[in-house]
Design a protein around this motif. Structure first.
Motif, PDB file in Angstrom:
ATOM      1  N   CYS A   1      -1.679  12.362   1.793  1.00  0.00           N
ATOM      2  CA  CYS A   1      -1.870  10.650   2.126  1.00  0.00           C
ATOM      3  C   CYS A   1      -0.040  10.500   3.320  1.00  0.00           C
ATOM      4  O   CYS A   1      -0.303  10.108   4.314  1.00  0.00           O
ATOM      5  CB  CYS A   1      -1.379   9.540   1.489  1.00  0.00           C
ATOM      6  SG  CYS A   1      -3.043   9.702   0.106  1.00  0.00           S
ATOM      7  N   HIS A   2       0.954  11.206   2.060  1.00  0.00           N
ATOM      8  CA  HIS A   2       2.143  10.443   3.803  1.00  0.00           C
ATOM      9  C   HIS A   2       2.105  12.036   4.968  1.00  0.00           C
ATOM     10  O   HIS A   2       2.077  11.440   5.916  1.00  0.00           O
ATOM     11  CB  HIS A   2       2.964  10.709   2.570  1.00  0.00           C
ATOM     12  CG  HIS A   2       3.787   9.686   2.670  1.00  0.00           C
ATOM     13  ND1 HIS A   2       3.172   8.809   1.150  1.00  0.00           N
ATOM     14  CD2 HIS A   2       4.472   8.918   3.192  1.00  0.00           C
ATOM     15  CE1 HIS A   2       3.434   8.090   1.185  1.00  0.00           C
ATOM     16  NE2 HIS A   2       4.577   7.506   1.807  1.00  0.00           N
ATOM     17  N   ALA A   3       1.653  13.863   3.968  1.00  0.00           N
ATOM     18  CA  ALA A   3       2.123  13.928   5.736  1.00  0.00           C
ATOM     19  C   ALA A   3       0.824  13.795   7.002  1.00  0.00           C
ATOM     20  O   ALA A   3       0.823  13.907   7.930  1.00  0.00           O
ATOM     21  CB  ALA A   3       1.132  15.768   4.754  1.00  0.00           C
TER      22      ALA A   3
ATOM     23  N   PRO B   1       1.159   0.388  10.959  1.00  0.00           N
ATOM     24  CA  PRO B   1       2.548   0.429  10.194  1.00  0.00           C
ATOM     25  C   PRO B   1       2.114   1.338   9.236  1.00  0.00           C
ATOM     26  O   PRO B   1       0.590   2.561   8.456  1.00  0.00           O
ATOM     27  CB  PRO B   1       2.126  -1.223   8.974  1.00  0.00           C
ATOM     28  CG  PRO B   1       1.402  -1.543  10.394  1.00  0.00           C
ATOM     29  CD  PRO B   1       0.188  -0.917  10.724  1.00  0.00           C
ATOM     30  N   HIS B   2       3.597   1.936   8.206  1.00  0.00           N
ATOM     31  CA  HIS B   2       3.358   2.615   8.157  1.00  0.00           C
ATOM     32  C   HIS B   2       2.742   2.952   6.590  1.00  0.00           C
ATOM     33  O   HIS B   2       1.662   4.336   5.957  1.00  0.00           O
ATOM     34  CB  HIS B   2       5.280   2.964   7.414  1.00  0.00           C
ATOM     35  CG  HIS B   2       4.798   4.446   6.553  1.00  0.00           C
ATOM     36  ND1 HIS B   2       5.128   5.931   6.493  1.00  0.00           N
ATOM     37  CD2 HIS B   2       5.326   4.183   4.748  1.00  0.00           C
ATOM     38  CE1 HIS B   2       5.215   6.250   5.616  1.00  0.00           C
ATOM     39  NE2 HIS B   2       5.560   5.721   3.973  1.00  0.00           N
ATOM     40  N   GLY B   3       2.227   1.933   6.133  1.00  0.00           N
ATOM     41  CA  GLY B   3       1.808   1.896   4.830  1.00  0.00           C
ATOM     42  C   GLY B   3      -0.037   1.761   4.042  1.00  0.00           C
ATOM     43  O   GLY B   3      -0.535   2.265   4.456  1.00  0.00           O
TER      44      GLY B   3
ATOM     45  N   CYS C   1       1.019   4.262  -3.118  1.00  0.00           N
ATOM     46  CA  CYS C   1       0.648   5.839  -2.562  1.00  0.00           C
ATOM     47  C   CYS C   1       2.474   6.789  -3.093  1.00  0.00           C
ATOM     48  O   CYS C   1       1.949   7.795  -3.361  1.00  0.00           O
ATOM     49  CB  CYS C   1       0.711   5.410  -0.604  1.00  0.00           C
ATOM     50  SG  CYS C   1      -1.150   5.465  -0.484  1.00  0.00           S
ATOM     51  N   HIS C   2       2.844   5.697  -2.403  1.00  0.00           N
ATOM     52  CA  HIS C   2       4.371   6.610  -3.567  1.00  0.00           C
ATOM     53  C   HIS C   2       4.044   6.991  -4.698  1.00  0.00           C
ATOM     54  O   HIS C   2       4.461   8.326  -5.229  1.00  0.00           O
ATOM     55  CB  HIS C   2       5.140   5.587  -3.393  1.00  0.00           C
ATOM     56  CG  HIS C   2       6.027   4.979  -1.888  1.00  0.00           C
ATOM     57  ND1 HIS C   2       6.826   4.846  -1.255  1.00  0.00           N
ATOM     58  CD2 HIS C   2       5.762   5.748  -1.264  1.00  0.00           C
ATOM     59  CE1 HIS C   2       6.904   4.453  -0.259  1.00  0.00           C
ATOM     60  NE2 HIS C   2       6.583   5.741   0.223  1.00  0.00           N
ATOM     61  N   ALA C   3       3.130   6.056  -5.715  1.00  0.00           N
ATOM     62  CA  ALA C   3       3.071   6.220  -6.977  1.00  0.00           C
ATOM     63  C   ALA C   3       2.209   7.370  -7.412  1.00  0.00           C
ATOM     64  O   ALA C   3       1.992   7.850  -8.509  1.00  0.00           O
ATOM     65  CB  ALA C   3       3.037   4.619  -7.831  1.00  0.00           C
TER      66      ALA C   3
ATOM     67  N   LEU D   1       0.437  -1.176  -0.036  1.00  0.00           N
ATOM     68  CA  LEU D   1      -0.010   0.030   0.341  1.00  0.00           C
ATOM     69  C   LEU D   1       0.986   1.591   0.133  1.00  0.00           C
ATOM     70  O   LEU D   1       0.812   2.517  -0.503  1.00  0.00           O
ATOM     71  CB  LEU D   1      -0.549  -0.059   1.239  1.00  0.00           C
ATOM     72  CG  LEU D   1      -2.200  -1.149   1.571  1.00  0.00           C
ATOM     73  CD1 LEU D   1      -2.870  -0.589   2.857  1.00  0.00           C
ATOM     74  CD2 LEU D   1      -2.822  -0.699   0.293  1.00  0.00           C
ATOM     75  N   ASP D   2       1.972   1.218   0.566  1.00  0.00           N
ATOM     76  CA  ASP D   2       2.908   2.551   0.564  1.00  0.00           C
ATOM     77  C   ASP D   2       3.466   2.433  -0.845  1.00  0.00           C
ATOM     78  O   ASP D   2       3.707   3.661  -1.121  1.00  0.00           O
ATOM     79  CB  ASP D   2       4.152   2.181   1.268  1.00  0.00           C
ATOM     80  CG  ASP D   2       4.498   2.996   1.867  1.00  0.00           C
ATOM     81  OD1 ASP D   2       4.427   4.158   1.520  1.00  0.00           O
ATOM     82  OD2 ASP D   2       6.006   2.848   2.210  1.00  0.00           O
ATOM     83  N   VAL D   3       3.817   1.266  -1.391  1.00  0.00           N
ATOM     84  CA  VAL D   3       4.508   1.632  -2.700  1.00  0.00           C
ATOM     85  C   VAL D   3       3.393   2.628  -3.933  1.00  0.00           C
ATOM     86  O   VAL D   3       3.516   3.637  -4.457  1.00  0.00           O
ATOM     87  CB  VAL D   3       4.616   0.103  -3.643  1.00  0.00           C
ATOM     88  CG1 VAL D   3       5.039   0.150  -4.969  1.00  0.00           C
ATOM     89  CG2 VAL D   3       5.511  -0.235  -2.876  1.00  0.00           C
TER      90      VAL D   3
HETATM   91 ZN   LIG Z   1       5.630   5.916   2.406  1.00  0.00          ZN
END
Ligand SMILES: [Zn+2]
Length: 237
Positions: free
Chosen positions: A99-101, A126-128, A15-17, A11-13
Motif C-alpha cells: 500500500c505504501h509502495a 493526503p498520504h493516508g 495501513c501501518h498496522a 487510514l494511515d495508522v
Molecule cells: Zn504511512
C-alpha cells in the motif's frame, strides 16, 4: 483538526498496522549483512511488532468510525492518537509494504485532486488516502501468503471467519475493507481522484523503485502484478 485530517491520518495508522503484520517475516528476509551499519531500516514482521500492530488495528476499527462521525468524540480521538503510536512501534520495526509502495506515485502523479478540508493552495492526495485506496486490492493479493494472518485481520474487521476456506480469505478481507471505507466515505478508488486505466503504466513506474518498502511485501511483486493491483484499485466499492 478537521475531520478529513482525522480520517486520512487514521487510514494511515490502519495501513501501518495491516502492512506490518502481513510483511515478509523477519527470518525470511535476505541474509543479514556482514556489517551492522548496512542493516535495513525495517526487519519484516516479527513477534514484537505483531503485538503492537494487532492492538493498533483493533483500536482503529473501533475508534476511527466514531472520530469521523462525531467531531466532538474526544475519547475516540484520544484512542486514535494512542493507536497511531502503537502502530508506529509496530511498523517502525517491521516496516510496511505494497500500500505504501503504491501510494507514492498516487500522491506524486496527482494532477487533478485536492482533498476536502485541507487548507492548502495546491493539489493534494493526503498520504493516508493514497495508502488506503489500494488496500482492498493489496490484501486480497497478499493473502495467498500467510493466509492465517489475513484471516486474523479480517476477524478484527468484524468478519466471521469460522466457515471461510483458506482460498477465500483474501476476498472476504477485501470485502470488509471495501465496506469499512465506503462507510467512512473514502474516495471510491484511484479513479475517484483522477487516475484512469491509461495512467497505470506511470503508476507502476513510480512504484518499482520503492525498494525500501516493496521488498517487505510478503511475495515478490513484478510489473504485471502491480498492473492488476492498480486496475483493481480503480474503484473500491
Ligand atoms: Zn504511512
Amino acid at each position: 483538526m478537521p475531520t478529513q485530517v482525522h480520517l486520512a491520518s487514521g487510514l494511515d495508522v490502519m495501513c501501518h498496522a495491516m502492512e506490518s503484520y502481513t510483511a515478509i517475516p523477519f527470518h525470511l528476509r535476505s541474509a543479514p549483512p556482514n556489517n551492522p551499519i548496512e542493516r535495513p531500516a525495517y526487519q519484516g514482521s516479527n513477534p514484537i511488532s505483531d503485538v503492537w500492530s494487532l492492538k493498533a488495528l483493533e483500536m482503529v476499527v473501533e475508534h476511527l468510525p466514531r472520530v469521523v462521525k462525531d467531531p466532538s468524540d474526544y475519547e475516540a480521538q484520544k484512542q486514535m492518537l494512542l493507536a497511531a503510536t502503537f502502530a508506529g512501534i509496530g511498523f517502525g520495526n517491521a516496516g510496511v509494504h505494497l500500500c505504501h509502495a503504491m501510494s507514492y506515485p498516487i500522491s506524486g502523479l496527482n494532477a487533478l485532486y485536492r482533498h476536502p478540508q485541507y487548507q492548502v493552495d495546491h493539489l493534494l492526495v493526503p498520504h493516508g488516502i493514497s495508502v488506503a485506496l489500494s488496500a482492498p486490492a493489496v490484501f486480497n493479493y497478499t493473502s495467498q501468503m500467510y493466509p492465517e494472518r489475513h484471516r486474523r485481520v479480517a476477524e478484527i474487521l468484524g468478519a466471521d471467519m469460522s466457515q471461510v476456506k483458506q482460498a477465500d480469505i483474501g476476498a472476504v478481507l477485501s470485502d470488509r475493507l471495501r465496506h469499512f471505507f465506503q462507510d467512512l466515505k473514502v474516495p471510491n478508488g484511484i479513479s475517484a481522484i483522477g487516475f484512469g486505466y491509461n495512467d497505470i503504466p506511470g503508476l507502476i513506474k513510480g512504484t518499482l523503485p520503492q525498494h525500501r518498502v516493496l521488498k517487505l511485501a510478503p511475495l515478490t511483486t513484478e510489473s504485471e502484478d502491480l498492473h492488476k493491483l492498480f486496475e483493481d484499485a480503480l474503484t473500491i466499492y
